[in-house]
Design a protein around this motif. Sequence first.
Motif, short mmCIF file in Angstrom:
data_model
loop_
_atom_site.label_atom_id
_atom_site.label_comp_id
_atom_site.label_asym_id
_atom_site.label_seq_id
_atom_site.Cartn_x
_atom_site.Cartn_y
_atom_site.Cartn_z
N LEU A 1 36.62 31.13 44.44
CA LEU A 1 35.54 32.07 44.77
C LEU A 1 36.06 33.49 44.83
N ASP A 2 37.28 33.62 45.32
CA ASP A 2 37.90 34.94 45.38
C ASP A 2 38.04 35.52 43.97
N ASP A 3 38.52 34.69 43.07
CA ASP A 3 38.70 35.10 41.68
C ASP A 3 37.35 35.43 41.04
N LEU A 4 36.33 34.65 41.42
CA LEU A 4 35.00 34.85 40.84
C LEU A 4 34.44 36.22 41.22
N VAL A 5 34.53 36.57 42.50
CA VAL A 5 33.89 37.83 42.93
C VAL A 5 34.71 39.06 42.57
N LYS A 6 36.00 38.85 42.28
CA LYS A 6 36.83 40.02 41.94
C LYS A 6 36.96 40.22 40.43
N ASN A 7 37.04 39.12 39.70
CA ASN A 7 37.30 39.25 38.26
C ASN A 7 36.29 38.51 37.38
N LYS A 8 36.17 37.21 37.63
CA LYS A 8 35.44 36.34 36.69
C LYS A 8 33.94 36.63 36.62
N TYR A 9 33.39 37.31 37.63
CA TYR A 9 31.94 37.52 37.65
C TYR A 9 31.47 38.27 36.40
N GLY A 10 32.40 39.02 35.80
CA GLY A 10 32.07 39.79 34.61
C GLY A 10 31.52 38.92 33.48
N ARG B 1 34.33 28.49 51.17
CA ARG B 1 35.58 29.26 51.12
C ARG B 1 36.76 28.41 51.54
N SER B 2 36.52 27.52 52.49
CA SER B 2 37.63 26.68 52.96
C SER B 2 38.04 25.69 51.87
N LYS B 3 37.08 25.28 51.03
CA LYS B 3 37.41 24.27 49.98
C LYS B 3 37.72 24.93 48.65
N HIS B 4 37.10 26.08 48.37
CA HIS B 4 37.26 26.69 47.04
C HIS B 4 37.59 28.17 47.15
N GLY B 5 38.36 28.52 48.17
CA GLY B 5 38.62 29.93 48.46
C GLY B 5 39.20 30.70 47.29
N LYS B 6 40.19 30.09 46.64
CA LYS B 6 40.88 30.79 45.56
C LYS B 6 39.92 31.04 44.39
N ALA C 1 24.12 30.37 33.83
CA ALA C 1 25.55 30.17 33.51
C ALA C 1 26.40 30.17 34.78
N LEU C 2 26.04 31.05 35.72
CA LEU C 2 26.78 31.12 36.98
C LEU C 2 26.67 29.80 37.74
N ARG C 3 25.45 29.28 37.75
CA ARG C 3 25.21 28.02 38.47
C ARG C 3 26.00 26.88 37.80
N LYS C 4 25.99 26.88 36.47
CA LYS C 4 26.71 25.82 35.73
C LYS C 4 28.20 25.87 36.05
N TYR C 5 28.75 27.07 36.13
CA TYR C 5 30.16 27.23 36.45
C TYR C 5 30.46 26.66 37.83
N LEU C 6 29.62 27.01 38.80
CA LEU C 6 29.84 26.54 40.17
C LEU C 6 29.65 25.02 40.27
N GLU C 7 28.73 24.48 39.51
CA GLU C 7 28.50 23.03 39.51
C GLU C 7 29.69 22.31 38.86
N LYS C 8 30.22 22.92 37.80
CA LYS C 8 31.34 22.30 37.07
C LYS C 8 32.54 22.09 37.97
N TYR C 9 32.79 23.06 38.84
CA TYR C 9 33.94 22.96 39.73
C TYR C 9 33.53 22.47 41.12
N GLU C 10 32.31 21.93 41.21
CA GLU C 10 31.82 21.29 42.44
C GLU C 10 31.83 22.22 43.65
N VAL C 11 31.63 23.51 43.38
CA VAL C 11 31.47 24.44 44.49
C VAL C 11 30.08 24.24 45.07
N ILE C 12 29.13 23.96 44.17
CA ILE C 12 27.77 23.57 44.59
C ILE C 12 27.44 22.25 43.91
#
Lengths: 157, 287
Positions: free
Chosen positions: A102-111, A95-100, A141-152
């Motif tokens: 992750l916030d967008d992911l759980v509110k909107n993009k998760y769809g 959250r400290s590195k990718h807060g914005k 797909a979720l994992r790929k998205y997070l890997e693409k933006y280096e969240v994981i």
Amino acid sequence: MKLVEKYIKYTLILISLGIISCSTPKNVSFDRSGAVEFIEQEDPQTITLKTSAFGSNLAQASAYAERNAIENLLYKGIPGSNQRQAIIADEIDARSKHGKRLDDLVKNKYGEYLMSSEILYKQEAKDGVFVEKQVKFDLAALRKYLEKYEVIRSFGY
Amino acid sequence: MKHILYLLLATITINLQAQETTKIQPKIMVIPFAKKGESLRTVLESDGLQRVAATKAKEGFDSRGINTIDLRAKLKQVSNTEVLAEDANNDLKSQLISLSGADIYVEVEATKKAHYKGNTATVILTAYDAFTGQSFSNKVATSPSFRTENYGKLVEKAIVSIIEDFINTIQEKFDDVVANGRSLVVDISISETADYDFDLELNDGSFLSEAVEDWIEENAYKNYYHIQGTTGHKMIFDDVKVPLTDPKNGKPFRINRFANKIKRFFKKLDIEADRTVQGGNIVIVLQ
């Protein structure tokens, strides 16, 4: 004249009471809970969960339930499933590195990763709606998205 | 003004390059479990259930975008080498793993159980570091019970239920490696023709074995090492931590450089050392 004034006064009181009783319920804020259960995993790349939440109306409760599921998947893991470990190992650090993001992911993009979402049960209460849903996520797909933006990190060192 | 802009651009570019960290995807090979005295090739070719289990496990890695080394191709390669003794079945596995270049090997064992109420299949998955033998992940699963003779399908169900969790556990160990360093095995022995041993007294009054251990401690990442054992002619450090990336330049840490550093240490003591590096295994022979 006095009668008219009385009539106006009582009418105004009645209208006020009507407005108060018809007012929309207070907005319920999202509160993550552990009420997310594993249902099945048809293949390693998807996961079906049962989730629940309370909201001020059906649409909000429904969105909160889905958000509850995705947050548990991301930050806590789902016991008894093939995703026992959280996808994101350190929530605070992420959250400290990718807060914005992750916030967008759980509110909107998760769809974009939600393959299906079905209401199993709903209960209307005085101040809102409780809903139970069955949701299915595309883990790959979720994992790929997070890997693409280096969240994981992708697999490896 | 132009010069200042060019200088700024150059500085930014250099900084970006310095910060770039190289991702390392380890090489993984999936092999069927073979009992003592059993040949891997025989297990693979004759036991259909083990073949299905190994293939489904490999599929699990493939679907995560993780490259795996093909076992059959490596078996063919190993059988062409003159090093292999036909009846040394246990050596075949070690030979195969060391020739494959795999960093991690995954052993898959599948067993079937018949029952009048329904049949099941049980699968055991174990991932090992190819050089240190450390376990990265262990999972076991039993399929649901079905009235079917199709044990391949039951094996598939068992593997699907654990493969993601299995891979996630391996990844957790990788996170530990990033934080605490990767493990090497350092085997230091004294040649039979040498006229000294590890009890050799050095100029500063310490014994050779003490000096070696001090050096390993000083040069291990976060000073972490484990010594398996010491004799007069052999010292085995079965776990020496080294960083994943070179702190000087952020590039992957070169094990060969570490081995050469050990060699230079012995040279300062006027001792010639031969070194062999194979993956995460360093073998030093003192002359």
